[in-house]
Design a protein around this motif. Structure first.
Motif, PDB file in Angstrom:
ATOM      1  N   GLU A   1       0.843  -1.203   0.000  1.00 55.87           N
ATOM      2  CA  GLU A   1       0.000   0.000   0.000  1.00 55.87           C
ATOM      3  C   GLU A   1       0.873   1.247   0.000  1.00 55.87           C
ATOM      4  OE1 GLU A   1      -2.643   2.162  -0.770  1.00 55.87           O
ATOM      5  OE2 GLU A   1      -3.660   0.347  -0.041  1.00 55.87           O
ATOM      6  N   THR A   2       0.582   2.160  -0.915  1.00 59.96           N
ATOM      7  CA  THR A   2       1.353   3.404  -1.010  1.00 59.96           C
ATOM      8  C   THR A   2       0.478   4.639  -0.811  1.00 59.96           C
ATOM      9  OG1 THR A   2       1.087   3.448  -3.412  1.00 59.96           O
ATOM     10  CG2 THR A   2       3.082   2.385  -2.542  1.00 59.96           C
ATOM     11  N   ASP A   3      -0.794   4.447  -0.529  1.00 63.35           N
ATOM     12  CA  ASP A   3      -1.725   5.562  -0.346  1.00 63.35           C
ATOM     13  C   ASP A   3      -1.913   5.830   1.148  1.00 63.35           C
ATOM     14  OD1 ASP A   3      -3.781   7.407  -0.324  1.00 63.35           O
ATOM     15  OD2 ASP A   3      -5.187   6.174  -1.463  1.00 63.35           O
ATOM     16  N   VAL A   4      -1.391   6.953   1.598  1.00 66.54           N
ATOM     17  CA  VAL A   4      -1.487   7.332   3.010  1.00 66.54           C
ATOM     18  C   VAL A   4      -2.939   7.370   3.466  1.00 66.54           C
ATOM     19  CG1 VAL A   4      -1.063   9.201   4.657  1.00 66.54           C
ATOM     20  CG2 VAL A   4       0.691   8.608   2.976  1.00 66.54           C
ATOM     21  N   GLU A   5      -3.805   7.945   2.643  1.00 71.32           N
ATOM     22  CA  GLU A   5      -5.216   8.082   3.013  1.00 71.32           C
ATOM     23  C   GLU A   5      -5.898   6.722   3.157  1.00 71.32           C
ATOM     24  OE1 GLU A   5      -6.343  10.942   4.112  1.00 71.32           O
ATOM     25  OE2 GLU A   5      -4.408  11.809   3.573  1.00 71.32           O
ATOM     26  N   ALA A   6      -5.501   5.741   2.361  1.00 65.21           N
ATOM     27  CA  ALA A   6      -6.079   4.395   2.472  1.00 65.21           C
ATOM     28  C   ALA A   6      -5.712   3.766   3.815  1.00 65.21           C
ATOM     29  CB  ALA A   6      -5.610   3.510   1.322  1.00 65.21           C
ATOM     30  N   VAL A   7      -4.481   3.963   4.247  1.00 62.65           N
ATOM     31  CA  VAL A   7      -4.048   3.428   5.543  1.00 62.65           C
ATOM     32  C   VAL A   7      -4.815   4.112   6.673  1.00 62.65           C
ATOM     33  CG1 VAL A   7      -2.096   3.136   7.118  1.00 62.65           C
ATOM     34  CG2 VAL A   7      -1.761   2.833   4.653  1.00 62.65           C
ATOM     35  N   LEU A   8      -4.918   5.426   6.609  1.00 60.68           N
ATOM     36  CA  LEU A   8      -5.652   6.173   7.634  1.00 60.68           C
ATOM     37  C   LEU A   8      -7.126   5.782   7.661  1.00 60.68           C
ATOM     38  CD1 LEU A   8      -4.010   9.674   7.149  1.00 60.68           C
ATOM     39  CD2 LEU A   8      -3.726   8.131   9.107  1.00 60.68           C
ATOM     40  N   ALA A   9      -7.709   5.530   6.486  1.00 60.16           N
ATOM     41  CA  ALA A   9      -9.112   5.113   6.414  1.00 60.16           C
ATOM     42  C   ALA A   9      -9.317   3.763   7.093  1.00 60.16           C
ATOM     43  CB  ALA A   9      -9.584   5.070   4.961  1.00 60.16           C
ATOM     44  N   GLU A  10      -8.382   2.834   6.913  1.00 57.29           N
ATOM     45  CA  GLU A  10      -8.499   1.523   7.573  1.00 57.29           C
ATOM     46  C   GLU A  10      -8.380   1.662   9.085  1.00 57.29           C
ATOM     47  OE1 GLU A  10      -9.421  -1.528   6.651  1.00 57.29           O
ATOM     48  OE2 GLU A  10      -9.828  -0.683   4.681  1.00 57.29           O
ATOM     49  N   ALA A  11      -7.479   2.521   9.543  1.00 54.17           N
ATOM     50  CA  ALA A  11      -7.342   2.745  10.985  1.00 54.17           C
ATOM     51  C   ALA A  11      -8.631   3.325  11.550  1.00 54.17           C
ATOM     52  CB  ALA A  11      -6.165   3.674  11.260  1.00 54.17           C
ATOM     53  N   LYS A  12      -9.225   4.243  10.823  1.00 51.36           N
ATOM     54  CA  LYS A  12     -10.482   4.850  11.273  1.00 51.36           C
ATOM     55  C   LYS A  12     -11.609   3.819  11.302  1.00 51.36           C
ATOM     56  CE  LYS A  12     -13.538   8.750  10.569  1.00 51.36           C
ATOM     57  NZ  LYS A  12     -13.820   9.970   9.842  1.00 51.36           N
ATOM     58  N   LYS A  13     -11.677   2.953  10.269  1.00 52.90           N
ATOM     59  CA  LYS A  13     -12.699   1.896  10.252  1.00 52.90           C
ATOM     60  C   LYS A  13     -12.539   0.978  11.456  1.00 52.90           C
ATOM     61  CE  LYS A  13     -13.037   1.595   5.238  1.00 52.90           C
ATOM     62  NZ  LYS A  13     -12.735   0.733   4.079  1.00 52.90           N
TER      63      LYS A  13
END
Length: 118
Positions: free
Chosen positions: A72-84
């Motif tokens: 994964e190279t998308d910072v926002e995707a990682v942050l979205a998973e943490a939020k979920k």
């Protein structure tokens, strides 16, 4: 030489407990957490999310939130998973991890959401 500070952590006082190095610093802002995710990605490490109940946070085993985000190279995707993960488990601590595949260890680990402290 300056005097070294003693952090008075106790098992009987959940609000005094520390988790990894970053927990001794003031709480990170969203932008500072975003920068840590970017650092994980820039190092080529694999981001992952783990969570656990506050009373079990001192154990070595935390629950894995899905699989590590290999490649994964998308910072926002990682942050979205943490939020979920946080939304699904609002009573849990949520930890961001950067796995260093070359050294076969965690290159970074920090609690980014804390569950309620009794």
């Amino acid at each position: 030489m300056s005097e070294i500070q003693d952090y008075k952590s106790k098992l009987s006082d959940p609000s005094s407990r520390k988790f990894e190095t970053f927990s001794y610093l003031p709480e990170f802002s969203e932008e500072e957490i975003r920068n840590q995710v970017k650092y994980i990605i820039d190092q080529g490490w694999q981001p992952a999310i783990e969570h656990t109940e506050p009373e079990n946070a001192m154990d070595q085993f935390w629950y894995m939130w899905k699989l590590p985000m290999f490649g994964e190279t998308d910072v926002e995707a990682v942050l979205a998973e943490a939020k979920k993960c946080h939304e699904e488990h609002p009573e849990h601590h949520v930890k961001l991890i950067g796995y260093d595949w070359k050294r076969q260890t965690q290159g970074l680990a920090m609690v980014i959401y804390r569950g309620p402290q009794d």
